[in-house]
Design a protein around this motif. Structure first.
Motif, PDB file in Angstrom:
ATOM      1  N   SER A  66      14.091  96.927  61.091  1.00  0.00           N
ATOM      2  CA  SER A  66      13.923  95.724  61.912  1.00  0.00           C
ATOM      3  C   SER A  66      13.621  96.007  63.369  1.00  0.00           C
ATOM      4  O   SER A  66      13.302  95.088  64.122  1.00  0.00           O
ATOM      5  CB  SER A  66      15.162  94.827  61.812  1.00  0.00           C
ATOM      6  OG  SER A  66      16.298  95.476  62.351  1.00  0.00           O
ATOM      7  N   ASP A  67      13.705  97.266  63.813  1.00  0.00           N
ATOM      8  CA  ASP A  67      13.189  97.644  65.128  1.00  0.00           C
ATOM      9  C   ASP A  67      12.870  99.129  65.128  1.00  0.00           C
ATOM     10  O   ASP A  67      13.199  99.858  64.181  1.00  0.00           O
ATOM     11  CB  ASP A  67      14.120  97.230  66.269  1.00  0.00           C
ATOM     12  CG  ASP A  67      15.450  97.970  66.275  1.00  0.00           C
ATOM     13  OD1 ASP A  67      15.475  99.196  66.057  1.00  0.00           O
ATOM     14  OD2 ASP A  67      16.483  97.322  66.511  1.00  0.00           O
ATOM     15  N   HIS A  70      24.030  98.380  65.607  1.00  0.00           N
ATOM     16  CA  HIS A  70      22.916  99.060  66.280  1.00  0.00           C
ATOM     17  C   HIS A  70      23.438 100.317  66.962  1.00  0.00           C
ATOM     18  O   HIS A  70      23.447 100.441  68.193  1.00  0.00           O
ATOM     19  CB  HIS A  70      22.266  98.113  67.288  1.00  0.00           C
ATOM     20  CG  HIS A  70      20.815  98.387  67.519  1.00  0.00           C
ATOM     21  ND1 HIS A  70      20.358  99.149  68.561  1.00  0.00           N
ATOM     22  CD2 HIS A  70      19.715  98.012  66.820  1.00  0.00           C
ATOM     23  CE1 HIS A  70      19.041  99.216  68.517  1.00  0.00           C
ATOM     24  NE2 HIS A  70      18.621  98.538  67.482  1.00  0.00           N
ATOM     25  N   GLY A 111      18.358  97.130  58.672  1.00  0.00           N
ATOM     26  CA  GLY A 111      18.425  96.149  59.745  1.00  0.00           C
ATOM     27  C   GLY A 111      19.796  96.102  60.383  1.00  0.00           C
ATOM     28  O   GLY A 111      20.706  96.861  60.023  1.00  0.00           O
ATOM     29  N   GLU A 112      19.933  95.194  61.321  1.00  0.00           N
ATOM     30  CA  GLU A 112      21.182  95.064  62.076  1.00  0.00           C
ATOM     31  C   GLU A 112      22.088  94.037  61.422  1.00  0.00           C
ATOM     32  O   GLU A 112      21.669  92.920  61.117  1.00  0.00           O
ATOM     33  CB  GLU A 112      20.881  94.648  63.510  1.00  0.00           C
ATOM     34  CG  GLU A 112      22.114  94.638  64.410  1.00  0.00           C
ATOM     35  CD  GLU A 112      21.760  94.339  65.853  1.00  0.00           C
ATOM     36  OE1 GLU A 112      22.645  94.499  66.708  1.00  0.00           O
ATOM     37  OE2 GLU A 112      20.609  93.940  66.128  1.00  0.00           O
ATOM     38  N   SER A 169      16.566  90.227  63.223  1.00  0.00           N
ATOM     39  CA  SER A 169      16.610  91.166  62.108  1.00  0.00           C
ATOM     40  C   SER A 169      16.689  90.430  60.776  1.00  0.00           C
ATOM     41  O   SER A 169      15.992  90.772  59.813  1.00  0.00           O
ATOM     42  CB  SER A 169      17.821  92.104  62.263  1.00  0.00           C
ATOM     43  OG  SER A 169      17.930  92.972  61.160  1.00  0.00           O
TER      44      SER A 169
END
Length: 332
Positions: free
Chosen positions: A250-251, A225, A185-186, A197
């Motif tokens: 998370s993305d 990111h 995640g970030e 996130s």
């Protein structure tokens, strides 16, 4: 003095130079927070509107809507903007974009100074939190504002449940029989903002714990990111002897970094490691990525529709929750 105040009046009342007032309005990052707040409070008190903006606001039949978001930080924000513009349509609205770094990476004061210049009739804030000072000033100025992806008491908002999204990912991976889990995640720089996130990680961790599976700190990697950092972190995570057999990112961009790291290490996806992303952007479709789909265009459209309603007739704030959906593809 309302409506007649000049920059000279603001400078005199605030006890600063004219150039300082100008910097606060046009380049707020170059001014200390203490000075900025003092000048902005004086601007509000005197009702000062810079002349060019007063002229712009005098154009009859045109509403100027500001949209402030971290456009350059996340591809998903552009999709939200498409929804905003679609809702604006061909009506008498001018949409002005303001780019700000992600809230997890920046303490930029752009949002805190943006509304006071009188340029805007309404504001949409995307994925950027309101602190108490900004919220109070927006309320005092009676500037209609709608939040996307964040919530604040007294403001209209359109959002999804990030915690629930993390739980969706965990449930899917548990259903596939996995026992060792990871997360990419970030990272965040400030505890003042709980990022999407972080919320997705919370839901993921909680669902795993409820199923008797521990997601220890050693299985979590939080990075800026940035593609290089994300790939390096994912490679480190997957290089462990007891590496996770399932990773939730998370993305979708971070999930792509996990896929790249798995390929570099010669790991089969999904045989050796399964990967789930979040957003369901174009990269997910191209890579055949299993992901949690959130309604990005729909959130922008709903926010603009709500703001147009508020421009016509102010009503009590309301929150609009949009649903999430798991899209299963080749990576799980």
């Amino acid at each position: 003095m309302s409506g007649q105040a000049t920059i000279y009046d603001v400078a005199a009342r605030a006890g600063v130079s004219i150039s300082t007032v100008s910097r606060v309005l046009n380049s707020p990052g170059s001014v200390s927070e203490r000075t900025r707040r003092k000048v902005l409070a004086t601007v509000d008190e005197l009702g000062f509107t810079p002349k060019p903006d007063a002229v712009a606001r005098a154009r009859r039949g045109v509403g100027r809507i500001g949209v402030i978001a971290p456009y350059t930080s996340y591809p998903s924000v552009a999709r939200r903007l498409r929804g905003v513009l679609r809702a604006a349509g061909d009506g008498p609205l001018e949409v002005v974009l303001f780019d700000q770094e992600s809230a997890v990476e920046s303490t930029s004061p752009l949002l805190s100074s943006l509304p006071v210049t009188g340029r805007l009739d309404g504001l949409i804030v995307v994925s950027l939190p309101l602190d108490g000072t900004v919220a109070d000033r927006l309320t005092a100025l009676r500037l209609p504002a709608v939040l996307i992806d964040v919530r604040h008491p007294g403001f209209d908002s359109v959002f999804t449940d990030d915690d629930a999204g993390g739980r969706l990912a965990a449930g899917h991976l548990l259903g596939r029989g996995h026992r060792r889990f990871g997360f990419l995640g970030e990272a965040r720089r400030s505890d003042r903002y709980v990022s999407p996130s972080w919320l997705r990680l919370g839901g993921y961790r909680a669902a795993l714990a409820e199923a008797g599976r521990d997601l220890g700190d050693g299985a979590v990697r939080l990075v800026r990111h940035r593609a290089g950092e994300a790939v390096a972190a994912a490679r480190e995570l997957l290089s462990r002897e007891d590496h996770p057999t399932a990773v939730f990112a998370s993305d979708d961009v971070l999930a792509a970094a996990v896929l790249r790291a798995a390929r570099d290490l010669g790991l089969d996806v999904p045989g050796d490691v399964a990967v789930v992303g979040f957003d369901d952007g174009e990269v997910a479709e191209i890579l055949g990525l299993t992901t949690v789909r959130q309604p990005l265009e729909e959130s922008g459209h709903a926010a603009m529709e709500r703001l147009i309603q508020q421009l016509g007739h102010r009503t009590a704030a309301r929150e609009t929750a949009l649903g999430l959906e798991l899209v299963v593809r080749a990576t799980t």
